[in-house]
Write a protein that holds these residues in place. Structure first.
Motif, PDB file in Angstrom:
ATOM      1  N   GLN A   1       0.832  -1.207   0.000  1.00  0.00           N
ATOM      2  CA  GLN A   1       0.000   0.000   0.000  1.00  0.00           C
ATOM      3  C   GLN A   1       0.866   1.256   0.000  1.00  0.00           C
ATOM      4  N   THR A   2       1.903   1.257   0.842  1.00  0.00           N
ATOM      5  CA  THR A   2       2.799   2.416   0.880  1.00  0.00           C
ATOM      6  C   THR A   2       3.451   2.630  -0.479  1.00  0.00           C
ATOM      7  N   LEU A   3       3.880   1.551  -1.101  1.00  0.00           N
ATOM      8  CA  LEU A   3       4.514   1.646  -2.422  1.00  0.00           C
ATOM      9  C   LEU A   3       3.532   2.187  -3.462  1.00  0.00           C
ATOM     10  N   GLN A   4       2.306   1.700  -3.455  1.00  0.00           N
ATOM     11  CA  GLN A   4       1.288   2.194  -4.394  1.00  0.00           C
ATOM     12  C   GLN A   4       1.047   3.687  -4.201  1.00  0.00           C
ATOM     13  N   ARG A   5       0.938   4.113  -2.971  1.00  0.00           N
ATOM     14  CA  ARG A   5       0.670   5.524  -2.702  1.00  0.00           C
ATOM     15  C   ARG A   5       1.819   6.398  -3.180  1.00  0.00           C
ATOM     16  N   LEU A   6       3.057   5.987  -2.911  1.00  0.00           N
ATOM     17  CA  LEU A   6       4.207   6.785  -3.312  1.00  0.00           C
ATOM     18  C   LEU A   6       4.362   6.821  -4.834  1.00  0.00           C
ATOM     19  N   LEU A   7       4.134   5.692  -5.521  1.00  0.00           N
ATOM     20  CA  LEU A   7       4.207   5.685  -6.982  1.00  0.00           C
ATOM     21  C   LEU A   7       3.156   6.604  -7.586  1.00  0.00           C
ATOM     22  N   ASN A   8       1.953   6.592  -7.019  1.00  0.00           N
ATOM     23  CA  ASN A   8       0.903   7.493  -7.502  1.00  0.00           C
ATOM     24  C   ASN A   8       1.297   8.947  -7.296  1.00  0.00           C
ATOM     25  N   GLN A   9       1.901   9.251  -6.131  1.00  0.00           N
ATOM     26  CA  GLN A   9       2.311  10.628  -5.843  1.00  0.00           C
ATOM     27  C   GLN A   9       3.368  11.112  -6.834  1.00  0.00           C
ATOM     28  N   MET A  10       4.211  10.210  -7.342  1.00  0.00           N
ATOM     29  CA  MET A  10       5.274  10.583  -8.279  1.00  0.00           C
ATOM     30  C   MET A  10       4.816  10.521  -9.725  1.00  0.00           C
ATOM     31  N   GLY A  11       3.518  10.238  -9.977  1.00  0.00           N
ATOM     32  CA  GLY A  11       2.990  10.250 -11.330  1.00  0.00           C
ATOM     33  C   GLY A  11       2.927   8.908 -12.011  1.00  0.00           C
ATOM     34  N   PHE A  12       3.312   7.844 -11.330  1.00  0.00           N
ATOM     35  CA  PHE A  12       3.188   6.493 -11.889  1.00  0.00           C
ATOM     36  C   PHE A  12       1.830   5.941 -11.480  1.00  0.00           C
TER      37      PHE A  12
ATOM     38  N   TYR B   1      11.340   4.836  -1.843  1.00  0.00           N
ATOM     39  CA  TYR B   1      11.309   5.638  -0.619  1.00  0.00           C
ATOM     40  C   TYR B   1      12.233   6.845  -0.751  1.00  0.00           C
ATOM     41  N   ALA B   2      13.441   6.621  -1.283  1.00  0.00           N
ATOM     42  CA  ALA B   2      14.399   7.722  -1.423  1.00  0.00           C
ATOM     43  C   ALA B   2      13.916   8.747  -2.446  1.00  0.00           C
ATOM     44  N   ALA B   3      13.379   8.277  -3.579  1.00  0.00           N
ATOM     45  CA  ALA B   3      12.917   9.192  -4.629  1.00  0.00           C
ATOM     46  C   ALA B   3      11.731  10.030  -4.163  1.00  0.00           C
ATOM     47  N   ALA B   4      10.886   9.459  -3.321  1.00  0.00           N
ATOM     48  CA  ALA B   4       9.685  10.171  -2.849  1.00  0.00           C
ATOM     49  C   ALA B   4       9.961  10.970  -1.577  1.00  0.00           C
ATOM     50  N   GLY B   5      11.175  10.866  -1.024  1.00  0.00           N
ATOM     51  CA  GLY B   5      11.489  11.556   0.223  1.00  0.00           C
ATOM     52  C   GLY B   5      10.682  11.023   1.390  1.00  0.00           C
ATOM     53  N   PHE B   6      10.434   9.715   1.360  1.00  0.00           N
ATOM     54  CA  PHE B   6       9.563   9.091   2.353  1.00  0.00           C
ATOM     55  C   PHE B   6      10.368   8.560   3.523  1.00  0.00           C
ATOM     56  N   GLU B   7       9.886   8.847   4.737  1.00  0.00           N
ATOM     57  CA  GLU B   7      10.465   8.274   5.935  1.00  0.00           C
ATOM     58  C   GLU B   7       9.451   7.328   6.560  1.00  0.00           C
ATOM     59  N   LYS B   8       9.947   6.211   7.038  1.00  0.00           N
ATOM     60  CA  LYS B   8       9.036   5.245   7.647  1.00  0.00           C
ATOM     61  C   LYS B   8       8.286   5.899   8.800  1.00  0.00           C
ATOM     62  N   PRO B   9       6.976   5.687   8.880  1.00  0.00           N
ATOM     63  CA  PRO B   9       6.205   6.300   9.968  1.00  0.00           C
ATOM     64  C   PRO B   9       6.575   5.701  11.313  1.00  0.00           C
ATOM     65  N   LYS B  10       6.307   6.458  12.357  1.00  0.00           N
ATOM     66  CA  LYS B  10       6.532   5.943  13.706  1.00  0.00           C
ATOM     67  C   LYS B  10       5.566   4.772  13.940  1.00  0.00           C
ATOM     68  N   ASN B  11       5.939   3.900  14.840  1.00  0.00           N
ATOM     69  CA  ASN B  11       5.209   2.636  14.965  1.00  0.00           C
ATOM     70  C   ASN B  11       4.363   2.509  16.219  1.00  0.00           C
ATOM     71  N   ALA B  12       4.151   3.629  16.941  1.00  0.00           N
ATOM     72  CA  ALA B  12       3.305   3.594  18.135  1.00  0.00           C
ATOM     73  C   ALA B  12       2.552   4.913  18.243  1.00  0.00           C
TER      74      ALA B  12
END
Length: 436
Positions: free
Chosen positions: A267-278, A319-330
């Motif tokens: 899901q995270t990958l799908q969201r980031l690809l959509n944000q970058m125009g893919f 993750y690097a191309a989208a400037g994504f940082e893993k969300p906090k886990n709690a």
């Protein structure tokens, strides 16, 4: 509290205030030892319940000698009840000091009393069960809206109730006069007791002042905008003198930290690809035809092997191309007076390692104080993890720490658990954690 106060007026008039001895701390043979020291103990504990910041003459604690200040803060420590089902016993504490104990009768087989962290939701001197044939439940203090409560009842010497916690009459009466809605009740199998704990992650009321403490007098003098507004280094002046009083200072916060569900990588990958125009399609966690096509297109442009498959190298690159940082886990959530107040993401290291359930409670302090001691209770024992170990795995951002410092009030509590609180927490409750 009026009826309870009237009950002690005669004692106040006729009895001298006496110290509570070890003998007086023990339950009487009839099973109720609370407040056997008379009006003196009642007056002291009422200070704890009311969280009065000044004495009767209006003298602020800040002006008292350190020994007297420590005594005053001990008197203002929050009340807390510990119920042991195995010992069939209830202990009442003010801070880490045991006030009194009493035998109880908890739920019988088929109607066992749940263990966990509860708080008093409702109080009624005269109450009748709407579940079990209108059975009387005098001095009822409700723990859950599903029917679990503390109340006066018969004690045959073994678990015999339908889930409630029965207490002797005199003890139930005295306890009813001391408690308030929102007070913690911790129910465990084995007997536990609170202890003082020190850890840098626990919120402190003076957190906001530390940012200006390092400014020197010369720095402040050189900047007209700072003169008269910030304290120089080493200044002992109380910051509270010019601060806005906290109108909720007598209302403890109820905080809880629980792990979040692990993120769905697809899901995270799908969201980031959509944000970058893919065009990866719906963010549904299913790597279908459109998602694989988007991955192939991205791999081609990123000089990666074109496979259309999700790999570790692909995830790292996206993750690097989208400037994504893993969300906090709690998640840290806060309530006051049974209502949601605040929430923020935090980080829990080694989330796959068991936590158990630990309750941390701030002791007494005054407005303007820069520190407070905390106590802890292991609601599931410390076989899974110790309280110190759990706190050492918790990371809280500076921004959130400053918010906590600003909001912190005496008697505020923090539950850290890997159990769900959702089932029994709702409107008109604090965070309820059932451990069995």
């Amino acid at each position: 509290m009026q009826i309870f106060n009237k009950r002690f007026e005669a004692e106040i008039a006729s009895q001298a205030v006496v110290p509570l001895t070890d003998h007086e701390m023990k339950p009487s043979r009839s099973g109720h030892g609370l407040l056997r020291a008379g009006a003196g103990l009642f007056a002291i504990v009422c200070l704890a319940v009311a969280s009065v910041p000044a004495d009767a003459a209006g003298t602020k604690t800040a002006s008292l000698p350190s020994a007297e200040k420590a005594t005053r803060e001990a008197e203002l420590a929050p009340l807390q009840m510990m119920v042991s089902l195995k010992a069939q016993k209830i202990d009442v504490y003010r801070g880490t000091e045991l006030l009194s104990s009493s035998p109880i009768s908890s739920g019988q087989n088929g109607h066992r009393t749940p263990t966990g962290v509860f708080s008093i939701l409702e109080k009624r001197r005269r109450h009748f069960s709407n579940i079990y044939n209108n059975a009387p439940m005098p001095y009822m203090q409700r723990l859950t809206w599903s029917g679990i409560a503390l109340h006066q009842g018969r004690l045959p010497g073994y678990p015999a109730s339908h889930g409630c916690i029965r207490m002797p009459k005199a003890f139930a009466m005295d306890l009813f006069g001391l408690t308030q809605r929102g007070m913690h009740v911790v129910v465990t199998q084995e007997q536990v007791a609170p202890r003082v704990i020190h850890h840098p992650i626990l919120p402190q009321p003076g957190g906001l002042t530390r940012e200006v403490a390092s400014l020197s007098a010369a720095t402040i003098a050189a900047d007209p905008a700072l003169r008269g507004t910030l304290l120089p280094e080493g200044a002992d002046t109380e910051l509270s003198a010019g601060a806005t009083p906290n109108p909720d200072f007598d209302l403890p916060l109820r905080m809880i930290v629980t792990p979040l569900k692990p993120e769905n990588k697809t899901q995270t990958l799908q969201r980031l690809l959509n944000q970058m125009g893919f065009n990866a399609g719906y963010v549904d966690g299913v790597a279908g035809k459109r998602t694989r096509a988007a991955i192939s297109l991205y791999q081609e442009g990123a000089d990666l092997p074109v496979t259309g498959q999700i790999t570790d190298s692909l995830v790292k690159s996206v993750y690097a191309a989208a400037g994504f940082e893993k969300p906090k886990n709690a998640m840290l959530r806060i309530r006051r007076k049974f209502k949601d107040l605040y929430e923020a993401e935090v980080t829990l290291r080694d989330p796959e390692t068991a936590i158990g359930t630990h309750v941390f409670t701030a002791l007494g302090f005054q407005e303007g104080d820069r520190s407070v001691e905390w106590m802890t209770v292991p609601a599931e024992g410390e076989t899974l993890a110790s309280a110190d170990e759990v706190l050492s795995r918790l990371d809280i951002d500076d921004t959130v720490s400053r918010d906590l410092a600003r909001m912190l009030t005496p008697g505020s509590s923090l539950i850290v658990t890997d159990r769900s609180f959702a089932r029994n927490t709702g409107l008109g409750t604090d965070f309820v954690v059932v451990t069995r």
